[in-house]
Design a protein around this motif. Sequence first.
Motif, PDB file in Angstrom:
ATOM      1  N   LEU B  46       0.808  -1.216   0.000  1.00  0.00           N
ATOM      2  CA  LEU B  46       0.000   0.000   0.000  1.00  0.00           C
ATOM      3  C   LEU B  46       0.841   1.266   0.000  1.00  0.00           C
ATOM      4  O   LEU B  46       0.521   2.237  -0.669  1.00  0.00           O
ATOM      5  N   TRP B  59       3.195  -0.691   4.760  1.00  0.00           N
ATOM      6  CA  TRP B  59       2.004  -1.527   4.930  1.00  0.00           C
ATOM      7  C   TRP B  59       1.662  -2.232   3.622  1.00  0.00           C
ATOM      8  O   TRP B  59       1.910  -1.704   2.529  1.00  0.00           O
ATOM      9  N   TRP B  60       1.086  -3.413   3.766  1.00  0.00           N
ATOM     10  CA  TRP B  60       0.634  -4.119   2.571  1.00  0.00           C
ATOM     11  C   TRP B  60      -0.752  -4.684   2.819  1.00  0.00           C
ATOM     12  O   TRP B  60      -1.215  -4.802   3.944  1.00  0.00           O
ATOM     13  N   GLU B  61      -1.369  -5.051   1.742  1.00  0.00           N
ATOM     14  CA  GLU B  61      -2.692  -5.672   1.780  1.00  0.00           C
ATOM     15  C   GLU B  61      -2.543  -7.124   1.336  1.00  0.00           C
ATOM     16  O   GLU B  61      -2.130  -7.390   0.206  1.00  0.00           O
ATOM     17  N   SER B 126       4.257  -9.867  -4.393  1.00  0.00           N
ATOM     18  CA  SER B 126       3.695  -8.588  -4.876  1.00  0.00           C
ATOM     19  C   SER B 126       4.633  -7.987  -5.908  1.00  0.00           C
ATOM     20  O   SER B 126       5.758  -8.455  -6.121  1.00  0.00           O
ATOM     21  N   TYR B 129       8.152  -2.551  -5.161  1.00  0.00           N
ATOM     22  CA  TYR B 129       7.751  -1.182  -4.834  1.00  0.00           C
ATOM     23  C   TYR B 129       9.007  -0.372  -4.585  1.00  0.00           C
ATOM     24  O   TYR B 129       9.799  -0.679  -3.690  1.00  0.00           O
TER      25      TYR B 129
END
Lengths: 235, 520
Positions: B46, B59-61, B126, B129
């Motif tokens: 996120l 933070w991640w989802e 993921s 990032y």
Amino acid sequence: MGRRKLQRRDKDAKTNGQDSAEEMARHTGTFGSKLLPTVLYMVAACSAIPITDLLDRASQRSDQLHSLSTTLTQDLDSHLPLTVRLTLPRPSVCHTASLQTPNDKEQALQVPESDLLSLARSLLQAWEDPLVFLSTSANFLPHPAQNAISNKIQELRDHSKSLGDGLNILSGKMGPGARTISMLPYTGGNDVGQDTISQLINLNFLLSCFRRDSHKIDSFLKILRCRATGLPQMC
Amino acid sequence: MGVGARPGVTNSPRMRRGFGVALLFLLLLLSAESNSTSPPGKPVLLGCRSPDKETFTCWWEPGTDGGLPTTHRLHYERERLEGTHECPDYRSAGRNSCFFDKEHTSIWVDYFLTVTACNALGNASSEPYKMDVMEIVKPDALDNVTLLVEKSDDSPLLHIRWEPPSNTDIKSGWVTVKYELRVRQDTGNKWAEYTSGTQTHFSLYSIVPGSVYTVQVRCRLDHGSWSEWSNSTCVEIPNYHHKEAGFWLMVSILSAIPFITAVSILVVKRKSVKQWVLPPVPGPKIRDIDAQLLNRGGSEAVDNVLLVMHSFHSIRACKEPMEEYLIVTENDEDPPSSLQKRNKSFLILAGFNLDHEKLYSEDTTESQRERETDDERTAETDRSAVDGAVEPFTNSSYVDVQRHVEAAQARDEEPVDYSKLKEVNGEHLLISKTENVSLGSSGYVAVKLQGHLEEDYSRVQEVDGDNVVTLQTQTAAVDALGRAKGNHYAVCPLQKTGKAIMCADLVQSGYVDTTRFVHI
């Protein structure tokens, strides 16, 4: 041109001042005879400005520079698609990456003041040529806000120039270490790219490098200002 | 070939197919009974945030967990750092987060973060990032905002103070904090925004007493992102006017009392006030003439008065052609001059001392002369009429006739007529006709009215034939100095028919004495 610069920068600050005075005398032509004494007087008066004042002005200037570069990168980013922006690997490292700078607070606070100033001056000087390249390539930028971006880049150049002059004056007052400058030549070449996306990507990359370096300069000068004055309102 | 089939040996395709179907059926049954498990879904990073430029949190989802217990791990690579490293702290910042402390945080270098979800069945990673700490600086919201109302002479001030964010290091100059605040008056959604720079206090001028002000503050480090607005802090500005109003009320009441009394006094005494403010215009007055005295006194009084009158010789007022009197002598001594002057014989006697004086001075010598003669008609009688005594009339019972100017235009060449005064009876003057009277035309009789001199005219009370006219003066008040409307003369042109006509007034606002001429 680089060589000339190298030689010039290796000289004393006094000769720097004399050079600038001579240059000014040359420029003024017939008024030279009258102007030279006043110029020398002004130079002498400039040196009478307290260092805290000079540092304050310099950090304000660097603050403006960093603010400008931030808005510029945001303007350019807004045109790039989000996915491209986030996942894009760097085409290469910034041309100033070879310069060893502190990377966190503890390291930064341990660097001596003159070294901090030297780092700031080196970084600033390293961007003189790339900014020229940026301004020329911005004229052909395939971007909706091309005119505004071009103006801002011109502003960047002006601010950078005046900050550089101010730091040169400062360096004369801060010890021998402040006068050394590391050379960081720009090797990016003059090729921006063929298609729109690659043009935008390259320019975006260059501007993000500049944003980072301007933030470094700003942080170093603010640490210097806080340390040199010792006044809480300056920190 | 024997068709004998051995038991247990199934090599026919039909049997194999059946077996597959049964197996499939079994698998389906098994899957129907238990939950389906799968490798985890792809997590999504996120974002990250650094509140102080020294640490940061990401933070991640998580994606679907595939029905199996799934663990998430964060790995990163960093510029100028070799190898792949794992998140140093999964707990401090809560679930699905990674906290980088000071040792693991570097600024001005790129981080490449990846979150991987694992379960028994597989992994899912993921997207990488990329971030730099410089770009993710966002301080915490401020929480200690204090408001102070300062009462000042003209208008109150509102002082707003706050603390810098607690976890930032300002003392070393590592971060530069800038503040912004917004103020709202009463309710409504209009905020006024102000920039405070690096100061931790702000003063608001021109605030309205009685209003409730709501203040919020936020900050940012260097040129990073702005923090969230602080919680609202409210203050109500006290109404200082109460005290002031009370004071001014007392002052106004105390000053109103004498004002009211003054006004009431004025109202009660309005008549005298009116007299004082607007004094009545003095009526005409003949100097040194005391009407009462003349009424009562004998010839001495008259002489005294005349002496006094003599002193007015020198005063020669402006020549009013109006005052030319017709002097008729027996010898016709100087009729022409007089006659020529006739046309301006407008006479207004009363109210103008000048008139009398001139009259007096002009004709004094002549009149003295002419006095002796009985038949003389002079202006003196008029003068003596001026004197206001009854007696002179008895001396010379002639009344000279003055020409009325209004009538004069038509009757320029009328001879003067005389009438003999028969009797003066109090207010009444009885005039009888004389022998000499030749009434070529309407003549005029100067009649002096005594006693009550207030009125401007007197009425003809009775006309007795052609000869006698009884005039009645109306009550006229006399001022102490005879200053009253003076000698009243009324001009009453009579027709030849002898009818008495109501006297025309020469009245002019109480000054005039009217000269009356009664035609007899």
